[in-house]
Motif scaffolding. Structure first.
Motif, PDB file in Angstrom:
ATOM      1  N   SER A 131      -4.453  -0.677   0.305  1.00  0.00           N
ATOM      2  CA  SER A 131      -3.476  -1.622   0.824  1.00  0.00           C
ATOM      3  C   SER A 131      -4.141  -2.975   0.607  1.00  0.00           C
ATOM      4  O   SER A 131      -5.093  -3.333   1.306  1.00  0.00           O
ATOM      5  N   THR A 133      -9.009   1.365   1.590  1.00  0.00           N
ATOM      6  CA  THR A 133      -8.522   0.120   2.203  1.00  0.00           C
ATOM      7  C   THR A 133      -9.507  -0.435   3.229  1.00  0.00           C
ATOM      8  O   THR A 133      -9.786  -1.632   3.246  1.00  0.00           O
ATOM      9  N   TRP A 134     -10.020   0.431   4.096  1.00  0.00           N
ATOM     10  CA  TRP A 134     -10.862  -0.046   5.193  1.00  0.00           C
ATOM     11  C   TRP A 134     -12.248  -0.451   4.726  1.00  0.00           C
ATOM     12  O   TRP A 134     -12.885  -1.285   5.351  1.00  0.00           O
ATOM     13  N   ASN A 145      -8.119   6.221   9.939  1.00  0.00           N
ATOM     14  CA  ASN A 145      -7.322   5.298  10.750  1.00  0.00           C
ATOM     15  C   ASN A 145      -6.514   6.096  11.767  1.00  0.00           C
ATOM     16  O   ASN A 145      -5.646   6.862  11.357  1.00  0.00           O
ATOM     17  N   LYS A 168      -4.694  -5.800   3.290  1.00  0.00           N
ATOM     18  CA  LYS A 168      -5.768  -5.842   4.300  1.00  0.00           C
ATOM     19  C   LYS A 168      -6.948  -6.698   3.806  1.00  0.00           C
ATOM     20  O   LYS A 168      -6.784  -7.871   3.601  1.00  0.00           O
ATOM     21  N   TYR A 170      -3.686   7.172   8.203  1.00  0.00           N
ATOM     22  CA  TYR A 170      -2.730   6.109   8.521  1.00  0.00           C
ATOM     23  C   TYR A 170      -1.370   6.763   8.706  1.00  0.00           C
ATOM     24  O   TYR A 170      -0.876   7.442   7.808  1.00  0.00           O
ATOM     25  N   LEU A 210       1.528  -9.020   0.981  1.00  0.00           N
ATOM     26  CA  LEU A 210       1.779  -7.581   1.068  1.00  0.00           C
ATOM     27  C   LEU A 210       1.556  -7.017  -0.334  1.00  0.00           C
ATOM     28  O   LEU A 210       2.196  -7.471  -1.286  1.00  0.00           O
ATOM     29  N   GLY A 211       0.651  -6.067  -0.449  1.00  0.00           N
ATOM     30  CA  GLY A 211       0.391  -5.509  -1.774  1.00  0.00           C
ATOM     31  C   GLY A 211      -0.356  -4.202  -1.688  1.00  0.00           C
ATOM     32  O   GLY A 211      -0.891  -3.839  -0.633  1.00  0.00           O
ATOM     33  N   LEU A 220      -6.997   4.327  -3.616  1.00  0.00           N
ATOM     34  CA  LEU A 220      -5.798   3.626  -3.161  1.00  0.00           C
ATOM     35  C   LEU A 220      -6.214   2.447  -2.281  1.00  0.00           C
ATOM     36  O   LEU A 220      -7.186   2.548  -1.529  1.00  0.00           O
ATOM     37  N   GLY A 234       0.841  -1.199   0.000  1.00  0.00           N
ATOM     38  CA  GLY A 234       0.000   0.000   0.000  1.00  0.00           C
ATOM     39  C   GLY A 234       0.873   1.246   0.000  1.00  0.00           C
ATOM     40  O   GLY A 234       0.552   2.261  -0.623  1.00  0.00           O
ATOM     41  N   MET A 235       1.988   1.160   0.715  1.00  0.00           N
ATOM     42  CA  MET A 235       2.876   2.324   0.820  1.00  0.00           C
ATOM     43  C   MET A 235       3.593   2.640  -0.499  1.00  0.00           C
ATOM     44  O   MET A 235       3.877   3.802  -0.782  1.00  0.00           O
ATOM     45  N   LEU A 289      -4.673  -5.267   9.705  1.00  0.00           N
ATOM     46  CA  LEU A 289      -6.126  -5.380   9.808  1.00  0.00           C
ATOM     47  C   LEU A 289      -6.659  -6.140   8.601  1.00  0.00           C
ATOM     48  O   LEU A 289      -5.931  -6.379   7.640  1.00  0.00           O
ATOM     49  N   ASP A 337      -8.439   6.722  -0.009  1.00  0.00           N
ATOM     50  CA  ASP A 337      -7.879   5.446   0.448  1.00  0.00           C
ATOM     51  C   ASP A 337      -9.064   4.588   0.879  1.00  0.00           C
ATOM     52  O   ASP A 337      -9.712   4.860   1.888  1.00  0.00           O
ATOM     53  N   GLU A 384      -9.215   9.706   3.699  1.00  0.00           N
ATOM     54  CA  GLU A 384      -9.251   8.342   4.234  1.00  0.00           C
ATOM     55  C   GLU A 384     -10.552   8.256   5.015  1.00  0.00           C
ATOM     56  O   GLU A 384     -10.737   9.005   5.979  1.00  0.00           O
TER      57      GLU A 384
HETATM   58  C1  LIG Z   1      -5.562   2.908   5.460  1.00  0.00           C
HETATM   59  C2  LIG Z   1      -4.211   2.342   5.086  1.00  0.00           C
HETATM   60  N1  LIG Z   1      -3.622   2.743   3.945  1.00  0.00           N
HETATM   61  C3  LIG Z   1      -2.406   2.289   3.582  1.00  0.00           C
HETATM   62  C4  LIG Z   1      -1.706   1.397   4.362  1.00  0.00           C
HETATM   63  C5  LIG Z   1      -0.344   0.921   3.941  1.00  0.00           C
HETATM   64  O1  LIG Z   1      -0.403  -0.360   3.368  1.00  0.00           O
HETATM   65  P1  LIG Z   1       0.773  -1.451   3.404  1.00  0.00           P
HETATM   66  O2  LIG Z   1       0.987  -1.848   4.825  1.00  0.00           O
HETATM   67  O3  LIG Z   1       0.248  -2.540   2.516  1.00  0.00           O
HETATM   68  O4  LIG Z   1       1.997  -0.803   2.813  1.00  0.00           O
HETATM   69  C6  LIG Z   1      -2.289   0.949   5.564  1.00  0.00           C
HETATM   70  C7  LIG Z   1      -1.542   0.006   6.433  1.00  0.00           C
HETATM   71  O5  LIG Z   1      -1.890  -0.239   7.566  1.00  0.00           O
HETATM   72  C8  LIG Z   1      -3.570   1.429   5.932  1.00  0.00           C
HETATM   73  O6  LIG Z   1      -4.169   1.051   7.072  1.00  0.00           O
END
Ligand SMILES: Cc1ncc(COP(=O)(O)O)c(C=O)c1O
Length: 374
Positions: free
Chosen positions: A194, A174-175, A147, A197, A100, A206-207, A192, A76-77, A327, A172, A143
């Motif tokens: 991650s 992700t959640w 987070n 998760k 995050y 990891l991706g 975006l 994700g980063m 998570l 983002d 986001e």
């Molecule tokens: C909301 C959110 N974005 C991005 C990331 C980063 O992702 P990664 O750990 O896959 O690099 C995280 C990681 O905890 C996250 O919670």
């Protein structure tokens, strides 16, 4: 025929392989691909640029998010880093004040030195966002839920403000995942993830990913940065991500149902100061959440009475919630975020963040009860 998202997700990568009929996708590990006798490449040239397994994942994610183009990254980063690299020195970026912490740290430590200008804003206050916009603003980062404090940000309103300033909106997701929130339909330009998760879903990959609503100039720059730099999702990672996506619907629904039960139960617990969960009618962002989320998510955080020491005691006394970061996996996790985020963290020091797994909700509540009541 138009299918529901659940059907698309369940079928991720399950089209019969044209060579073997296999219903689980092969993993293409080749780094390079043959040209014909005239030297012309086929569909693939070199795996840094594109790879059949990664492409299968990217197409499935673009479809799920309703975007034109998706790109898989090694985390994700690296997805976050690449979008920053696709900006120019002097460009202004608006970040949420609760984000995050890895993204905040990456941008503060590295991209400010590159010349990005950053303003952090509490995006629940749309006037503050309006005031923070500048002629040089190129990207507004959202986001939601955030987070770790689970602030809910109005994506439609943010898209309107962002576009009126000629900037792009990144969400983002992700959640929430596309099963819960569909940022592109709400006006976002970039999504975006991650993939580590909920999309991966089993804490074994990891991706990251970026999804673009349009194949615009920024998208083109990200394609170039990804192909020229190579911070890409590996074939096995792409395969694991597709396997996770196939069960995302039932997994996440179960997690959301349990999270709502646990959030309601925690709200009435004598040792709990407050609970952050957008599914609670008392949550300040509940109405916005109702308008942009199909479910309220598998994440929550709560403030323990008695300060940081008590919060840490709860984590250490739990048997079912592993004390670990991350998570979205099948196992429940609980974490004292202020310790992880370190000095300068804006997170309250009695906050515990919970990722609800697939265990029975009653067992999770019983475990929390013994940990809180000791
Ligand atoms: C909301 C959110 N974005 C991005 C990331 C980063 O992702 P990664 O750990 O896959 O690099 C995280 C990681 O905890 C996250 O919670």
């Amino acid at each position: 025929m138009t299918w529901n998202l659940d059907t698309h997700l369940a079928r991720t990568g399950t089209e019969p392989d044209p060579h073997t009929g296999a219903l689980a996708p092969p993993i293409h590990t080749a780094s390079t691909y043959a040209r014909d006798s005239d030297g012309n490449p086929g569909a693939f040239v070199y795996s840094r640029l594109s790879n059949p397994t990664r492409q299968q994942f990217e197409e499935a994610l673009a479809l799920a998010e309703g975007g034109r183009r998706a790109m898989g990254f090694s985390s994700g980063m690296t997805a976050a880093m690449t979008i920053c690299q696709a900006l120019d020195p002097g460009d202004h970026v608006i970040l949420p004040h609760d984000i995050y912490f890895g993204v905040r740290t990456l941008i503060a430590n590295h991209f400010v030195r590159w010349g990005l200008e950053v303003t952090e804003v509490d995006q629940r206050d749309l006037n503050a966002v309006q005031e923070a916009l500048k002629p040089t603003t190129r990207l507004v980062w959202v986001e939601t839920p955030s987070n770790p404090q689970l602030n809910v940000i109005d994506i439609r309103a943010m898209a309107r403000l962002t576009h009126s300033a000629g900037a792009q909106l990144l969400v983002d997701n992700t959640w929430s995942t596309p099963l819960i929130t569909r940022p592109i339909e709400l006006g976002a330009d970039i999504v975006l993830h991650s993939v580590t998760k909920y999309l991966g879903g089993h804490s074994d990959v990891l991706g990251g990913a970026l999804v673009f609503a349009k194949e615009d100039e920024r998208c083109q720059r990200v394609v170039e940065l990804s192909g020229e730099g190579g911070a890409v999702l590996d074939p096995f990672g792409a395969w694991l991500a597709m396997r996770g996506m196939r069960s995302l619907g039932p997994r996440l629904r179960h997690q959301c149902e349990s999270a709502l039960r646990i959030a309601k139960w925690l709200s009435a617990h004598s040792q709990v100061e407050s609970v952050n969960y957008p599914g609670l009618a008392s949550h300040p962002g509940h109405e916005i959440a109702r308008s942009q989320m199909a479910l309220y998510g598998g994440m929550l955080s709560f403030l323990v009475k008695g300060g940081a020491a008590n919060a840490l005691r709860v984590v250490n006394r739990s048997h079912l919630f592993a004390n670990a970061t991350s998570l979205g996996g099948t196992e429940s996790l609980m974490e004292h975020r202020a310790s992880i985020e370190g000095k300068g963290s804006p997170t309250p020091d009695n906050l515990l963040r919970v990722s609800v797994g697939l265990e029975h909700a009653e067992d999770l509540m019983a475990d929390l009860d013994q940990a809180l009541s000791a």
